[in-house]
Design a protein around this motif. Structure first.
Motif, PDB file in Angstrom:
ATOM      1  N   ASN A   9       0.854  -1.253  -0.340  1.00  0.00           N
ATOM      2  CA  ASN A   9      -0.156   0.096   0.077  1.00  0.00           C
ATOM      3  C   ASN A   9       0.443   0.856  -0.090  1.00  0.00           C
ATOM      4  N   ILE A  10       2.746   1.281   0.740  1.00  0.00           N
ATOM      5  CA  ILE A  10       3.158   2.432   0.157  1.00  0.00           C
ATOM      6  C   ILE A  10       3.384   2.587  -0.627  1.00  0.00           C
ATOM      7  N   GLY A  11       2.744   3.742  -1.879  1.00  0.00           N
ATOM      8  CA  GLY A  11       3.694   3.932  -3.297  1.00  0.00           C
ATOM      9  C   GLY A  11       5.067   5.429  -2.667  1.00  0.00           C
ATOM     10  N   LYS A  12       5.306   5.999  -3.847  1.00  0.00           N
ATOM     11  CA  LYS A  12       6.442   6.799  -3.379  1.00  0.00           C
ATOM     12  C   LYS A  12       5.758   8.067  -3.062  1.00  0.00           C
ATOM     13  N   THR A  13       4.347   8.247  -3.424  1.00  0.00           N
ATOM     14  CA  THR A  13       4.265   9.434  -2.550  1.00  0.00           C
ATOM     15  C   THR A  13       3.688   9.456  -1.136  1.00  0.00           C
ATOM     16  N   VAL A  14       3.517   8.874  -0.845  1.00  0.00           N
ATOM     17  CA  VAL A  14       3.371   7.860   0.735  1.00  0.00           C
ATOM     18  C   VAL A  14       4.197   8.631   1.431  1.00  0.00           C
ATOM     19  N   GLU A  15       5.109   7.450   0.409  1.00  0.00           N
ATOM     20  CA  GLU A  15       6.404   7.191   1.550  1.00  0.00           C
ATOM     21  C   GLU A  15       7.271   8.545   1.137  1.00  0.00           C
ATOM     22  N   GLU A  16       7.163   9.717   0.020  1.00  0.00           N
ATOM     23  CA  GLU A  16       7.720  10.760   0.706  1.00  0.00           C
ATOM     24  C   GLU A  16       7.047  11.875   1.629  1.00  0.00           C
ATOM     25  N   GLN A  17       5.890  11.113   2.046  1.00  0.00           N
ATOM     26  CA  GLN A  17       4.716  11.654   2.960  1.00  0.00           C
ATOM     27  C   GLN A  17       5.121  11.664   4.543  1.00  0.00           C
ATOM     28  N   LEU A  18       5.753  10.504   4.655  1.00  0.00           N
ATOM     29  CA  LEU A  18       6.399   9.627   5.459  1.00  0.00           C
ATOM     30  C   LEU A  18       7.650  10.508   5.912  1.00  0.00           C
ATOM     31  N   LEU A  19       8.168  10.331   5.262  1.00  0.00           N
ATOM     32  CA  LEU A  19       9.055  11.016   5.447  1.00  0.00           C
ATOM     33  C   LEU A  19       9.248  12.851   5.374  1.00  0.00           C
ATOM     34  N   GLN A  20       8.860  13.360   4.880  1.00  0.00           N
ATOM     35  CA  GLN A  20       8.828  14.542   5.601  1.00  0.00           C
ATOM     36  C   GLN A  20       7.986  15.107   6.575  1.00  0.00           C
ATOM     37  N   VAL A  21       7.298  14.134   7.747  1.00  0.00           N
ATOM     38  CA  VAL A  21       6.965  14.060   8.502  1.00  0.00           C
ATOM     39  C   VAL A  21       7.988  13.042  10.112  1.00  0.00           C
ATOM     40  N   GLY A  22       9.041  12.371   9.214  1.00  0.00           N
ATOM     41  CA  GLY A  22       9.738  12.294  10.161  1.00  0.00           C
ATOM     42  C   GLY A  22      10.051  10.468  10.273  1.00  0.00           C
ATOM     43  N   ILE A  23       8.983  10.310   9.781  1.00  0.00           N
ATOM     44  CA  ILE A  23       8.616   8.762   9.535  1.00  0.00           C
ATOM     45  C   ILE A  23       9.633   8.202   8.097  1.00  0.00           C
ATOM     46  N   ARG A  31       5.984   1.369  15.111  1.00  0.00           N
ATOM     47  CA  ARG A  31       6.440   1.550  16.486  1.00  0.00           C
ATOM     48  C   ARG A  31       4.985   3.407  17.001  1.00  0.00           C
ATOM     49  N   ILE A  32       4.683   3.747  16.064  1.00  0.00           N
ATOM     50  CA  ILE A  32       4.194   4.564  15.554  1.00  0.00           C
ATOM     51  C   ILE A  32       2.740   4.786  16.133  1.00  0.00           C
ATOM     52  N   GLY A  33       2.348   3.584  15.056  1.00  0.00           N
ATOM     53  CA  GLY A  33       1.074   3.533  14.588  1.00  0.00           C
ATOM     54  C   GLY A  33       0.495   4.210  13.204  1.00  0.00           C
ATOM     55  N   ALA A  34      -0.943   3.609  12.374  1.00  0.00           N
ATOM     56  CA  ALA A  34      -0.887   4.155  11.238  1.00  0.00           C
ATOM     57  C   ALA A  34      -1.782   5.333  11.745  1.00  0.00           C
ATOM     58  N   LYS A  35      -2.518   5.196  13.062  1.00  0.00           N
ATOM     59  CA  LYS A  35      -3.065   6.910  13.704  1.00  0.00           C
ATOM     60  C   LYS A  35      -2.221   7.939  13.618  1.00  0.00           C
ATOM     61  N   SER A  36      -1.101   7.501  14.246  1.00  0.00           N
ATOM     62  CA  SER A  36      -0.280   8.580  14.395  1.00  0.00           C
ATOM     63  C   SER A  36      -0.034   9.520  13.215  1.00  0.00           C
ATOM     64  N   HIS A  51      -9.348   6.583   2.806  1.00  0.00           N
ATOM     65  CA  HIS A  51      -7.955   5.000   2.358  1.00  0.00           C
ATOM     66  C   HIS A  51      -6.574   5.167   2.381  1.00  0.00           C
ATOM     67  N   ARG A  52      -6.082   6.226   3.000  1.00  0.00           N
ATOM     68  CA  ARG A  52      -4.781   6.608   3.159  1.00  0.00           C
ATOM     69  C   ARG A  52      -4.318   5.706   4.671  1.00  0.00           C
ATOM     70  N   LEU A  53      -5.592   5.945   5.550  1.00  0.00           N
ATOM     71  CA  LEU A  53      -5.310   6.091   6.794  1.00  0.00           C
ATOM     72  C   LEU A  53      -5.274   4.404   6.411  1.00  0.00           C
ATOM     73  N   MET A  54      -6.241   4.014   6.119  1.00  0.00           N
ATOM     74  CA  MET A  54      -6.506   1.591   6.585  1.00  0.00           C
ATOM     75  C   MET A  54      -5.265   1.972   5.348  1.00  0.00           C
ATOM     76  N   ALA A  55      -4.522   2.477   4.388  1.00  0.00           N
ATOM     77  CA  ALA A  55      -2.863   2.217   3.449  1.00  0.00           C
ATOM     78  C   ALA A  55      -1.921   1.914   4.420  1.00  0.00           C
ATOM     79  N   LEU A  56      -2.404   2.747   5.480  1.00  0.00           N
ATOM     80  CA  LEU A  56      -0.785   2.602   6.234  1.00  0.00           C
ATOM     81  C   LEU A  56      -0.917   1.407   7.702  1.00  0.00           C
ATOM     82  N   GLU A  57      -2.530   1.462   8.109  1.00  0.00           N
ATOM     83  CA  GLU A  57      -2.329  -0.203   8.760  1.00  0.00           C
ATOM     84  C   GLU A  57      -2.318  -1.139   7.699  1.00  0.00           C
TER      85      GLU A  57
END
Length: 85
Positions: A9-23, A31-36, A51-57
């Motif tokens: 479920n993690i594509g380039k865009t979501v990966e970039e967003q995770l990196l932007q927020v420090g994950i 450790r941080i969990g999908a919700k956080s 859909h992004r929330l469910m993708a993270l979980e």
């Protein structure tokens, strides 16, 4: 694409967003969990949807988001309703 994009479920865009927020790693995401993680992404992208929330979980559980249990989906939908902007 890095380590996070290897998860379901993690594509380039979501990966970039995770990196932007420090994950920056799979372990950190777990450790941080999908919700956080989703709340952090929502701070930089107000269009972050259920859909992004469910993708993270799903990524954390190692499954496609469609394979999440009904209980997990219901919990995430309730969380989303309380936190959407």
């Amino acid at each position: 694409m890095g380590e996070l994009a290897k998860l379901p479920n993690i594509g380039k865009t979501v990966e970039e967003q995770l990196l932007q927020v420090g994950i920056t790693s799979v372990d950190e995401l777990k450790r941080i969990g999908a919700k956080s993680a989703w709340l952090k992404i929502q701070e930089i992208d107000e269009s972050a949807c259920i859909h992004r929330l469910m993708a993270l979980e799903g990524a954390i559980q190692g499954v496609k988001k469609t394979m999440l249990s009904d209980e997990v989906k219901a919990d995430l939908k309730e969380f989303y309703q309380w936190h959407k902007k």
